[in-house]
Design an enzyme around this catalytic site. Structure first.
Site, mmCIF file in Angstrom:
data_model
loop_
_atom_site.group_PDB
_atom_site.id
_atom_site.type_symbol
_atom_site.label_atom_id
_atom_site.label_comp_id
_atom_site.label_asym_id
_atom_site.label_seq_id
_atom_site.Cartn_x
_atom_site.Cartn_y
_atom_site.Cartn_z
ATOM 1 C CG HIS A 107 1.528 1.954 4.575
ATOM 2 N ND1 HIS A 107 0.204 2.034 3.799
ATOM 3 C CD2 HIS A 107 1.752 3.080 4.985
ATOM 4 C CE1 HIS A 107 -0.150 3.287 3.935
ATOM 5 N NE2 HIS A 107 0.602 4.002 4.552
ATOM 6 C CB SER A 149 -0.815 0.078 1.376
ATOM 7 O OG SER A 149 -0.139 -0.156 2.401
ATOM 8 C CG PHE A 157 9.885 13.655 9.013
ATOM 9 C CD1 PHE A 157 9.596 14.897 8.889
ATOM 10 C CD2 PHE A 157 9.869 12.867 7.977
ATOM 11 C CE1 PHE A 157 8.962 15.429 7.827
ATOM 12 C CE2 PHE A 157 9.194 13.313 6.851
ATOM 13 C CZ PHE A 157 8.898 14.587 6.605
ATOM 14 C CG ASP A 174 0.496 14.563 16.763
ATOM 15 O OD1 ASP A 174 0.297 14.075 17.804
ATOM 16 O OD2 ASP A 174 1.347 14.048 15.734
ATOM 17 C CD GLU A 191 1.035 8.140 4.899
ATOM 18 O OE1 GLU A 191 0.773 7.553 5.661
ATOM 19 O OE2 GLU A 191 1.994 9.200 4.997
HETATM 20 C C1 FAD Z 1 0.379 5.082 9.757
HETATM 21 C C2 FAD Z 1 0.167 6.547 10.290
HETATM 22 C C3 FAD Z 1 -0.643 7.403 9.698
HETATM 23 C C4 FAD Z 1 -0.632 8.857 10.146
HETATM 24 N N1 FAD Z 1 -1.415 9.681 9.569
HETATM 25 C C5 FAD Z 1 -1.530 10.847 10.103
HETATM 26 C C6 FAD Z 1 -2.184 12.044 9.273
HETATM 27 O O1 FAD Z 1 -3.067 11.563 8.129
HETATM 28 N N2 FAD Z 1 -2.497 13.194 9.796
HETATM 29 C C7 FAD Z 1 -2.168 13.390 11.159
HETATM 30 O O2 FAD Z 1 -2.219 14.423 11.731
HETATM 31 N N3 FAD Z 1 -1.310 12.223 11.820
HETATM 32 C C8 FAD Z 1 -1.142 11.394 11.228
HETATM 33 N N4 FAD Z 1 -0.387 10.280 12.079
HETATM 34 C C9 FAD Z 1 0.184 10.853 13.308
HETATM 35 C C10 FAD Z 1 -0.796 10.410 14.385
HETATM 36 O O3 FAD Z 1 -1.794 11.222 14.167
HETATM 37 C C11 FAD Z 1 0.111 10.860 15.828
HETATM 38 O O4 FAD Z 1 1.136 10.126 15.948
HETATM 39 C C12 FAD Z 1 -0.711 11.130 16.922
HETATM 40 O O5 FAD Z 1 -0.016 11.582 17.927
HETATM 41 C C13 FAD Z 1 -1.467 9.687 17.626
HETATM 42 O O6 FAD Z 1 -2.159 9.196 16.910
HETATM 43 P P1 FAD Z 1 -2.991 7.833 17.105
HETATM 44 O O7 FAD Z 1 -4.016 7.559 16.075
HETATM 45 O O8 FAD Z 1 -1.814 6.823 17.181
HETATM 46 O O9 FAD Z 1 -3.582 8.018 18.547
HETATM 47 P P2 FAD Z 1 -4.140 7.052 19.619
HETATM 48 O O10 FAD Z 1 -4.269 5.708 19.168
HETATM 49 O O11 FAD Z 1 -5.361 7.774 20.127
HETATM 50 O O12 FAD Z 1 -2.961 7.434 20.944
HETATM 51 C C14 FAD Z 1 -2.349 8.494 21.194
HETATM 52 C C15 FAD Z 1 -1.612 8.424 22.572
HETATM 53 O O13 FAD Z 1 -2.653 8.408 23.750
HETATM 54 C C16 FAD Z 1 -2.486 7.433 24.364
HETATM 55 N N5 FAD Z 1 -3.631 6.991 24.644
HETATM 56 C C17 FAD Z 1 -4.835 6.306 23.986
HETATM 57 N N6 FAD Z 1 -5.940 6.134 24.579
HETATM 58 C C18 FAD Z 1 -5.709 6.756 25.787
HETATM 59 C C19 FAD Z 1 -6.442 6.978 27.107
HETATM 60 N N7 FAD Z 1 -7.845 6.673 26.995
HETATM 61 N N8 FAD Z 1 -5.862 7.704 28.066
HETATM 62 C C20 FAD Z 1 -4.857 7.997 28.172
HETATM 63 N N9 FAD Z 1 -3.767 7.985 27.126
HETATM 64 C C21 FAD Z 1 -4.525 7.310 25.871
HETATM 65 C C22 FAD Z 1 -1.725 6.298 23.680
HETATM 66 O O14 FAD Z 1 -1.062 5.421 24.148
HETATM 67 C C23 FAD Z 1 -0.803 7.156 22.796
HETATM 68 O O15 FAD Z 1 0.325 7.801 23.550
HETATM 69 C C24 FAD Z 1 -0.183 9.255 11.483
HETATM 70 C C25 FAD Z 1 0.660 8.275 12.134
HETATM 71 C C26 FAD Z 1 0.852 6.821 11.606
HETATM 72 C C27 FAD Z 1 1.609 5.853 12.340
#
Ligand code: FAD
Length: 316
Positions: free
Chosen positions: A290, A38, A240, A132, A40
């Site tokens: 990916h 895949s 990064f 973020d 991106e």
């Molecule tokens: C494949 C990939 C694609 C991405 N694409 C984008 C994009 O298109 N746009 C963008 O802006 N960013 C993107 N990101 C970055 C991502 O948004 C950031 O890394 C963000 O900080 C975390 O997102 P997440 O979905 O992993 O968050 P989550 O899974 O919600 O986790 C975030 C943090 O919160 C903690 N956490 C989760 N649940 C709880 C809870 N209930 N209480 C306390 N802590 C908790 C987790 O341990 C982790 O430290 C991407 C990252 C990856 C790996």
């Protein structure tokens, strides 16, 4: 007078007989089916970038990736551009798009509306993320929003039967309380309805393989697809990586040392580094990848080729 070699240094013959052997490149004939790929892409900011993105898409499309994903800018800043790019992929190509969507700065109702619009436009796959805060501040959930990605996964599943991918962090998410909490969070996202995780990029193969072991030990059986960032610009990778908590190994810096003024050599080094990474993963049984293309096709295309993926005739 004849001198025998010092005892500490084996002879050429001894070295040949006892030295480490490095396996050859995997080939399709050697029991390796081509892996599932895949790609991106990032939504373009300008017309020139749009042209570059579409050249990239057209170059990579014949490799028949199982999906291509389009990122969502920090804080939802690219909402319209992500939507436009994904919609154009639906209407103008035979590729399967996945739209990234984040929780930051939007209410649940707004996110659900965006998801519904995607569903109506024929998009069936969402990469569900927390996102973020633009500018790098501490994350505070929107008062009426999905707080974390796991909450969004559950919400999206209520909107429509999307295929959902989520993010995973072989080196632990920088804000995680501890590695176990981060792993439990990944499991929550998958249990809430995601079908796969895509990892943040990494450079040490062992880091990813150990992470897979931890996932399995935690009862995670979904695919944890390695995210591969082919590095051509080491300074950019350094920037990064500092932001996203990815370790930049010393050997990588050493590989690119002295290539600043020599783009041709730098490209060759970049290809070898990336090829070696995927080759090692493939040798360890990994059969899905990916690629973070950064909207540049060449290196991704070359690595896919090395992995055994060849252009397929266009579907009629
Ligand atoms: C494949 C990939 C694609 C991405 N694409 C984008 C994009 O298109 N746009 C963008 O802006 N960013 C993107 N990101 C970055 C991502 O948004 C950031 O890394 C963000 O900080 C975390 O997102 P997440 O979905 O992993 O968050 P989550 O899974 O919600 O986790 C975030 C943090 O919160 C903690 N956490 C989760 N649940 C709880 C809870 N209930 N209480 C306390 N802590 C908790 C987790 O341990 C982790 O430290 C991407 C990252 C990856 C790996």
């Amino acid at each position: 007078m004849h001198q025998s070699p010092p005892a500490s240094r084996p002879t050429t013959l001894e070295r040949w007989l006892t030295g480490t052997r490095i396996g050859g490149l995997p080939t399709r004939g050697a029991g390796h089916a081509p892996p599932a790929l895949s790609f991106e892409f990032m939504p373009p900011k300008t017309e020139t970038m749009e042209t570059q993105l579409w050249q990239c898409i057209h170059r990579l499309a014949p490799l028949k990736p199982r999906f291509v994903s389009v990122t969502y800018g920090a804080g939802g800043s690219t909402q319209a551009r992500t939507h436009a790019t994904v919609s154009r992929i639906v209407t103008e190509t035979s590729l399967t798009p996945a739209a990234h969507l984040t929780c930051v700065g939007a209410s649940r109702g707004e996110i659900d509306d965006i998801a519904r619009r995607y569903w109506d436009a024929g998009v069936r796959h969402i990469v569900a993320l927390r996102g973020d805060v633009p500018g790098g501040g501490a994350y505070v959930p929107h008062p009426e929003g999905y707080a974390y990605a796991a909450d969004m996964v559950a919400g999206l599943a209520r909107v429509a039967p999307f295929e959902i991918s989520v993010a995973a962090y072989p080196e632990i998410h920088p804000a995680a309380v501890n590695p176990l909490a981060d792993l439990e969070n990944l499991k929550r996202k998958l249990d809430a309805g995601a079908t796969r995780a895509i990892t943040n990029y990494f450079f040490e193969t062992e880091t990813y393989l150990r992470f897979l072991d931890l996932c399995l030990a935690a009862g995670i059986t979904a695919s944890i697809v390695p995210g591969i960032l082919p590095v051509t610009n080491f300074a950019q990778a350094q920037k990064f990586s500092a932001l996203s908590g990815v370790a930049l190994p010393e050997w990588l810096g050493h590989m690119f040392d002295g290539t600043d003024e020599d783009p041709e050599i730098r490209r060759m080094v970049a290809a070898v580094v990336a090829a070696e990474q995927v080759r090692l993963l493939q040798a360890n049984g990994i059969d899905e990848f990916h690629f973070y293309t950064l909207n540049r096709p060449e290196l991704t295309y070359a690595i896919a080729h090395i992995l055994g993926v060849r252009p397929q005739p266009a579907r009629s």
